[in-house]
Motif scaffolding. Structure first.
Motif, PDB file in Angstrom:
ATOM      1  N   GLY A 102     -14.801  13.587  33.305  1.00 19.81           N
ATOM      2  CA  GLY A 102     -13.424  13.964  33.570  1.00 19.81           C
ATOM      3  C   GLY A 102     -12.811  13.202  34.717  1.00 19.81           C
ATOM      4  N   PHE A 103     -13.528  13.113  35.830  1.00 22.53           N
ATOM      5  CA  PHE A 103     -13.017  12.410  36.996  1.00 22.53           C
ATOM      6  C   PHE A 103     -12.879  10.916  36.721  1.00 22.53           C
ATOM      7  CE2 PHE A 103     -13.580  10.310  41.135  1.00 22.53           C
ATOM      8  CZ  PHE A 103     -12.550  10.901  41.839  1.00 22.53           C
ATOM      9  N   GLY A 104     -13.931  10.335  36.143  1.00 22.85           N
ATOM     10  CA  GLY A 104     -13.905   8.904  35.863  1.00 22.85           C
ATOM     11  C   GLY A 104     -12.833   8.535  34.859  1.00 22.85           C
ATOM     12  N   ALA A 105     -12.675   9.350  33.803  1.00 23.41           N
ATOM     13  CA  ALA A 105     -11.678   9.055  32.768  1.00 23.41           C
ATOM     14  C   ALA A 105     -10.273   9.090  33.344  1.00 23.41           C
ATOM     15  CB  ALA A 105     -11.814  10.050  31.618  1.00 23.41           C
ATOM     16  N   GLU A 106     -10.025  10.055  34.222  1.00 19.05           N
ATOM     17  CA  GLU A 106      -8.691  10.165  34.832  1.00 19.05           C
ATOM     18  C   GLU A 106      -8.370   8.933  35.667  1.00 19.05           C
ATOM     19  OE1 GLU A 106      -6.387  12.955  38.126  1.00 19.05           O
ATOM     20  OE2 GLU A 106      -8.142  13.750  37.046  1.00 19.05           O
ATOM     21  N   LYS A 107      -9.344   8.474  36.436  1.00 18.16           N
ATOM     22  CA  LYS A 107      -9.110   7.319  37.297  1.00 18.16           C
ATOM     23  C   LYS A 107      -8.988   6.027  36.490  1.00 18.16           C
ATOM     24  CE  LYS A 107      -8.967   9.518  41.126  1.00 18.16           C
ATOM     25  NZ  LYS A 107      -7.675   9.620  41.856  1.00 18.16           N
ATOM     26  N   VAL A 108      -9.793   5.875  35.445  1.00 18.08           N
ATOM     27  CA  VAL A 108      -9.695   4.680  34.604  1.00 18.08           C
ATOM     28  C   VAL A 108      -8.342   4.639  33.903  1.00 18.08           C
ATOM     29  CG1 VAL A 108     -10.644   3.474  32.607  1.00 18.08           C
ATOM     30  CG2 VAL A 108     -12.183   4.462  34.302  1.00 18.08           C
ATOM     31  N   ASP A 131     -14.841  -2.803  28.011  1.00 18.18           N
ATOM     32  CA  ASP A 131     -16.236  -3.239  28.047  1.00 18.18           C
ATOM     33  C   ASP A 131     -17.089  -2.059  28.515  1.00 18.18           C
ATOM     34  OD1 ASP A 131     -18.670  -4.420  28.358  1.00 18.18           O
ATOM     35  OD2 ASP A 131     -17.993  -6.007  29.722  1.00 18.18           O
ATOM     36  N   MET A 132     -17.830  -1.469  27.563  1.00 24.50           N
ATOM     37  CA  MET A 132     -18.604  -0.250  27.821  1.00 24.50           C
ATOM     38  C   MET A 132     -20.063  -0.533  28.120  1.00 24.50           C
ATOM     39  SD  MET A 132     -16.412   2.313  27.288  1.00 24.50           S
ATOM     40  CE  MET A 132     -17.350   3.758  26.740  1.00 24.50           C
ATOM     41  N   SER A 133     -20.436  -1.790  28.335  1.00 28.17           N
ATOM     42  CA  SER A 133     -21.852  -2.139  28.493  1.00 28.17           C
ATOM     43  C   SER A 133     -22.491  -1.468  29.705  1.00 28.17           C
ATOM     44  CB  SER A 133     -22.007  -3.663  28.585  1.00 28.17           C
ATOM     45  OG  SER A 133     -21.250  -4.190  29.665  1.00 28.17           O
ATOM     46  N   GLY A 134     -21.669  -1.068  30.697  1.00 30.78           N
ATOM     47  CA  GLY A 134     -22.224  -0.420  31.880  1.00 30.78           C
ATOM     48  C   GLY A 134     -22.017   1.084  31.910  1.00 30.78           C
ATOM     49  N   VAL A 135     -21.474   1.668  30.843  1.00 30.25           N
ATOM     50  CA  VAL A 135     -21.220   3.108  30.813  1.00 30.25           C
ATOM     51  C   VAL A 135     -22.437   3.825  30.248  1.00 30.25           C
ATOM     52  CG1 VAL A 135     -19.772   4.940  29.859  1.00 30.25           C
ATOM     53  CG2 VAL A 135     -18.733   2.775  30.581  1.00 30.25           C
ATOM     54  N   ASP A 136     -23.032   4.734  31.020  1.00 31.48           N
ATOM     55  CA  ASP A 136     -24.252   5.424  30.577  1.00 31.48           C
ATOM     56  C   ASP A 136     -24.005   6.881  30.199  1.00 31.48           C
ATOM     57  OD1 ASP A 136     -23.798   6.529  33.066  1.00 31.48           O
ATOM     58  OD2 ASP A 136     -25.515   5.557  34.022  1.00 31.48           O
ATOM     59  N   PHE A 137     -22.746   7.369  30.417  1.00 39.98           N
ATOM     60  CA  PHE A 137     -22.435   8.756  30.055  1.00 39.98           C
ATOM     61  C   PHE A 137     -20.952   8.854  29.724  1.00 39.98           C
ATOM     62  CE2 PHE A 137     -20.796  12.955  31.120  1.00 39.98           C
ATOM     63  CZ  PHE A 137     -21.639  13.777  30.389  1.00 39.98           C
ATOM     64  N   MET A 138     -20.639   9.603  28.662  1.00 41.02           N
ATOM     65  CA  MET A 138     -19.246   9.864  28.319  1.00 41.02           C
ATOM     66  C   MET A 138     -19.115  11.300  27.823  1.00 41.02           C
ATOM     67  SD  MET A 138     -16.546   7.771  25.921  1.00 41.02           S
ATOM     68  CE  MET A 138     -17.432   8.030  24.377  1.00 41.02           C
ATOM     69  N   SER A 139     -18.138  12.019  28.367  1.00 40.99           N
ATOM     70  CA  SER A 139     -17.899  13.404  27.984  1.00 40.99           C
ATOM     71  C   SER A 139     -16.683  13.477  27.052  1.00 40.99           C
ATOM     72  CB  SER A 139     -17.643  14.248  29.225  1.00 40.99           C
ATOM     73  OG  SER A 139     -16.401  13.883  29.819  1.00 40.99           O
ATOM     74  N   ALA A 178     -13.842  14.407  27.915  1.00 44.16           N
ATOM     75  CA  ALA A 178     -12.707  13.856  28.655  1.00 44.16           C
ATOM     76  C   ALA A 178     -12.589  12.358  28.430  1.00 44.16           C
ATOM     77  CB  ALA A 178     -12.862  14.156  30.149  1.00 44.16           C
ATOM     78  N   GLY A 179     -13.715  11.681  28.324  1.00 44.08           N
ATOM     79  CA  GLY A 179     -13.694  10.257  28.013  1.00 44.08           C
ATOM     80  C   GLY A 179     -13.103   9.998  26.642  1.00 44.08           C
ATOM     81  N   LEU A 180     -13.453  10.849  25.669  1.00 45.84           N
ATOM     82  CA  LEU A 180     -12.877  10.699  24.327  1.00 45.84           C
ATOM     83  C   LEU A 180     -11.370  10.930  24.350  1.00 45.84           C
ATOM     84  CD1 LEU A 180     -15.542  12.468  22.081  1.00 45.84           C
ATOM     85  CD2 LEU A 180     -15.139  10.010  22.349  1.00 45.84           C
ATOM     86  N   ARG A 181     -10.914  11.878  25.165  1.00 44.60           N
ATOM     87  CA  ARG A 181      -9.467  12.113  25.271  1.00 44.60           C
ATOM     88  C   ARG A 181      -8.754  10.899  25.848  1.00 44.60           C
ATOM     89  NH1 ARG A 181     -11.125  17.300  26.922  1.00 44.60           N
ATOM     90  NH2 ARG A 181     -10.768  16.799  29.126  1.00 44.60           N
ATOM     91  N   PHE A 182      -9.422  10.192  26.780  1.00 45.53           N
ATOM     92  CA  PHE A 182      -8.843   8.955  27.305  1.00 45.53           C
ATOM     93  C   PHE A 182      -8.629   7.950  26.179  1.00 45.53           C
ATOM     94  CE2 PHE A 182     -10.319   4.610  28.359  1.00 45.53           C
ATOM     95  CZ  PHE A 182      -9.194   4.157  29.025  1.00 45.53           C
TER      96      PHE A 182
END
Length: 436
Positions: free
Chosen positions: A28-34, A52-60, A62-66
């Protein structure tokens, strides 16, 4: 390059494609800032975004809503959204949400760029593109004196009723009330756009209002002004431009670009031009009349000259202390909103040699303490939120879309340091100036 502190995240441009490189948790926090970071970099003409998602190790969720929000944004402009380098865990989250049916996936960033660049549109030129729409120069018509409103002499007799209909475009100092006597103490920032008049009464509240053409023409409201200026003519030259970096492009730099173009291409350029602007805001900086000009002038005549207070306004002997009536705000605001602005520019050196100085004098005034500039810029803008996407380069239809489908948020007299992400500007070289 922009960087956010919620996770390792940068936004760059690869030609005509926006690239978001993320590393860490897209919660949630990361998605809002991105999302905030990306939208602060998104120009009006952008058609392709790759994450580029190669460094993303977790998505909630909230990330899908982004991604859902980004997809809707790009779909409005017939654009594309892609992801690259998606790991196994994040891929499962995408698949469970059904997102890979609408968001394109590539094994790595290089593959994504190779496919997206042809769809991204033309790469933007920092200097902008001029186009000739045909038509002649304009007549700038004005009433009152801007200089007198700030420097005097100024009294009730300087405030007059505005005839209706008010015309398509106008900027000045005015207010609406049942009659002229009631309106006079309230004159503040005023803007006319396609017959709608926006005002900011000088009652200390800095709260804007607006009147539709039918309300003004009904005859029950008096619109008064201490100064107003409008053009009789079209905007034969258009400029479409976008900032070449995340900081935006200042109004004073847009004006300089226009003045250089007119100097080089218009042999009849007098040094004065009017402009109509539709743009995406990076940060509005403003100086708005907040309290009664009449009362301030009366007080100024009874007191000793004050010392300058602000960066943009001060006081000279015999003049009004503008700080007493003006709220100056150099903190950028309204990032991402739509600005509809109208005004005029006096290219001082050119105008002094081409026009009678007595004609120019009522249209300008000196801001004590302001940085020296070869241009005097007088512009007022209405800020709109929630405006649907409009193609770059579309001016009149874009303004109509803002007025009909957006939400009016604010009215401000613009300082030259106000910044835009992108803009379409209609330019009307002024061939004659008339007092009405």
């Amino acid at each position: 390059m922009h960087q956010c502190d919620c996770m390792d995240c940068t936004v760059t441009r690869e030609g005509n494609v926006i690239v978001v490189s993320a590393c860490g948790r897209l919660d949630g926090f990361g998605a809002e800032k991105v999302d905030e970071l990306l939208r602060s970099s998104l120009h009006e003409g952008d058609r392709a975004v790759v994450i580029d998602m190669s460094g993303v190790d977790f998505m909630s969720s909230a990330g899908l809503r982004f991604f859902q929000s980004l997809y809707i944004t790009m779909k409005e402009r017939s654009g594309r959204v892609a992801v690259a380098g998606v790991g196994e865990y994040v891929h499962k989250i995408f698949a469970m949400g059904g997102f890979l049916r609408v968001i394109e996936e590539y094994p790595d960033l290089a593959a994504a760029l190779a496919d997206l660049r042809p769809a991204g549109g033309e790469a933007e030129e920092a200097g902008g593109a001029f186009s000739d729409r045909g038509g002649e120069g304009a007549i700038l018509r004005y009433a009152g004196s801007l200089r007198a409103a700030y420097a005097g002499p100024f009294s009730e007799q300087a405030i007059t009723a505005v005839p209706v209909p008010v015309g398509d475009y106008m900027a000045g100092i005015g207010a609406a009330a049942p009659d002229l006597e009631a309106a006079a103490p309230l004159v503040g920032e005023m803007l006319g756009i396609r017959g709608t008049v926006y005002t900011m009464p000088a009652d200390g509240n800095l709260t804007p209002d607006y009147l539709l053409p039918e309300h003004l023409e009904g005859g029950h409201i008096t619109l008064a002004s201490a100064f107003r200026a409008g053009v009789d003519g079209t905007f034969p030259t258009h400029l479409t431009l976008a900032a070449d970096g995340p900081d935006g492009i200042a109004l004073q730099d847009i004006v300089k670009t226009i003045a250089n173009h007119l100097s080089e291409n218009d042999p009849d350029y007098t040094g004065v031009f009017s402009f109509l602007l539709r743009g995406t805001v990076r940060g509005i900086c403003s100086a708005d009349i907040r309290s009664s000009l009449l009362e301030a002038h009366r007080a100024a005549g009874k007191t000793e000259p004050a010392q300058p207070h602000s960066m943009y306004f001060g006081k000279r002997p015999g003049s009004l202390a503008a700080d007493a009536v003006t709220a100056t705000d150099i903190e950028p605001r309204y990032d991402g909103e739509t600005l509809i602005a109208f005004g005029y520019v006096v290219d001082r050196a050119r105008a002094e040699s081409a026009l009678d100085p007595a004609v120019i004098e009522p249209l300008t005034y000196a801001r004590a303490g302001a940085p020296a500039s070869p241009f005097f810029i007088y512009a007022t803008g209405a800020v709109y939120a929630g405006v649907p996407f409009v193609e770059p380069g579309v001016l009149e239809e874009g303004i109509a879309t803002a007025l009909e489908k957006g939400t009016f948020t604010a009215l401000h007299h613009l300082l030259p340091i106000a910044k835009l992400r992108s803009a379409t500007v209609g330019i009307a070289p002024v061939t004659r100036i008339e007092r009405v």
